[in-house]
Design a protein around this motif. Sequence first.
Motif, short mmCIF file in Angstrom:
data_model
loop_
_atom_site.label_atom_id
_atom_site.label_comp_id
_atom_site.label_asym_id
_atom_site.label_seq_id
_atom_site.Cartn_x
_atom_site.Cartn_y
_atom_site.Cartn_z
N ARG A 175 22.92 5.01 -27.60
CA ARG A 175 22.73 4.02 -28.67
C ARG A 175 23.61 2.80 -28.43
O ARG A 175 23.18 1.67 -28.63
CB ARG A 175 23.05 4.65 -30.03
CG ARG A 175 22.55 3.81 -31.20
CD ARG A 175 22.81 4.49 -32.51
NE ARG A 175 24.21 4.41 -32.89
CZ ARG A 175 24.67 4.74 -34.10
NH1 ARG A 175 23.84 5.19 -35.03
NH2 ARG A 175 25.95 4.64 -34.38
N ASP A 176 24.86 3.02 -27.99
CA ASP A 176 25.76 1.91 -27.69
C ASP A 176 25.22 1.09 -26.52
O ASP A 176 25.31 -0.14 -26.51
CB ASP A 176 27.16 2.42 -27.35
CG ASP A 176 27.90 2.95 -28.56
OD1 ASP A 176 27.42 2.73 -29.69
OD2 ASP A 176 28.95 3.59 -28.38
N ALA A 177 24.66 1.78 -25.50
CA ALA A 177 24.13 1.07 -24.34
C ALA A 177 22.96 0.17 -24.74
O ALA A 177 22.85 -0.97 -24.27
CB ALA A 177 23.69 2.07 -23.27
N ARG A 178 22.11 0.69 -25.63
CA ARG A 178 20.99 -0.13 -26.09
C ARG A 178 21.47 -1.33 -26.90
O ARG A 178 20.86 -2.40 -26.87
CB ARG A 178 20.04 0.71 -26.94
CG ARG A 178 19.22 1.71 -26.14
CD ARG A 178 18.05 2.25 -26.94
NE ARG A 178 18.50 2.96 -28.13
CZ ARG A 178 18.71 4.27 -28.17
NH1 ARG A 178 18.53 5.00 -27.07
NH2 ARG A 178 19.12 4.86 -29.28
N ALA A 179 22.60 -1.14 -27.60
CA ALA A 179 23.14 -2.24 -28.41
C ALA A 179 24.06 -3.15 -27.61
O ALA A 179 24.60 -4.12 -28.15
CB ALA A 179 23.90 -1.67 -29.62
N GLY A 180 24.28 -2.81 -26.33
CA GLY A 180 25.13 -3.65 -25.49
C GLY A 180 26.60 -3.43 -25.69
O GLY A 180 27.42 -4.28 -25.35
#
Length: 317
Positions: free
Chosen positions: A295-300
């Motif tokens: 989820r963090d990776a998708r949010a950058g």
Amino acid sequence: MPLDDVVLNFTPGSLILLNVVLAVIILGIALEVRPADFRAVARSPKAVLLGIAAQYLVLPAVTVGLALLLRVPASIALGMILVACCPPGGISNVLTHRAHGNVALSASMTAVSNLVAIAVMPLNVALWAGLNPATAGLMRDFSLNRWEMLVQVLLIIGVPFAVGMPLARRFPDLTGRLRPWVQRIGLVALLVFIISGTASNLGPLREHLGTIFLVVLLHDAVALAVGYWTAAAVRLDEPSRRAFAFEVGARNTGLGLGLTLTFFAGLGGMAMVTAWWGIWDILAGVLLAAWWRRRDARAGKTGEKTGTPAAAGEAGQ
């Protein structure tokens, strides 16, 4: 056979081995603790004190209610309460790191909560078990000696801390290299003990495995949620909420299994709940941490928060 009548058989030698393994696991935690952790807690204790309250008050209270709601056998209910009263395990710090959580807060909570458990755990088990008529009856049947349990917990937690912290302070480089190995060896040895011990006693428990699996799955999910939403209720930041989730959700159930075998004669429902929890909370924790990372990776977003507990306290102000 009714689950409350099932008793697991372990030899005295295997109980000694289990206690040694548990002490090794706690030693791995102690080698990671620094005096600075306690100084940070003293400067801004709000977040850590809230975490301790979530672990030793909120989670046991919710657990008593959950056991009553599910109407589980008394031995399972007592196992759930014992798990809820255990201190957090060292795996909580690893899971917090993998989830981009507040690692410093997690480490501080683990250290303080384990030391608090020495005095609080025997009283807590007796208190919360007494609120459920069925578990209160089991407590009377086994005539739990709180002083003997206090000594047992002191030996398993207090002695490794008394040895590990001075070693880490005096030989930081050596203990820094040894710590990962101590932690891995302790965790693997515990898993081997749990799997081999329960496999050898599986016969009379087969018909209850589904119930135990579902109860542990639900209870573990509730514990993770209690941690996360307790932090959210006082508006701590997201990394601190994740640290709370794993500190409350990842219990040192190896200690619970040892106490079950020592003070409750290996009562089947208790032993299976504590044993399976020790495996399941690692699996569930790894999956939850991976989901947060994705989820963090998708949010950058990248990197975990590694600030002090003081930073966590300021986030909630």
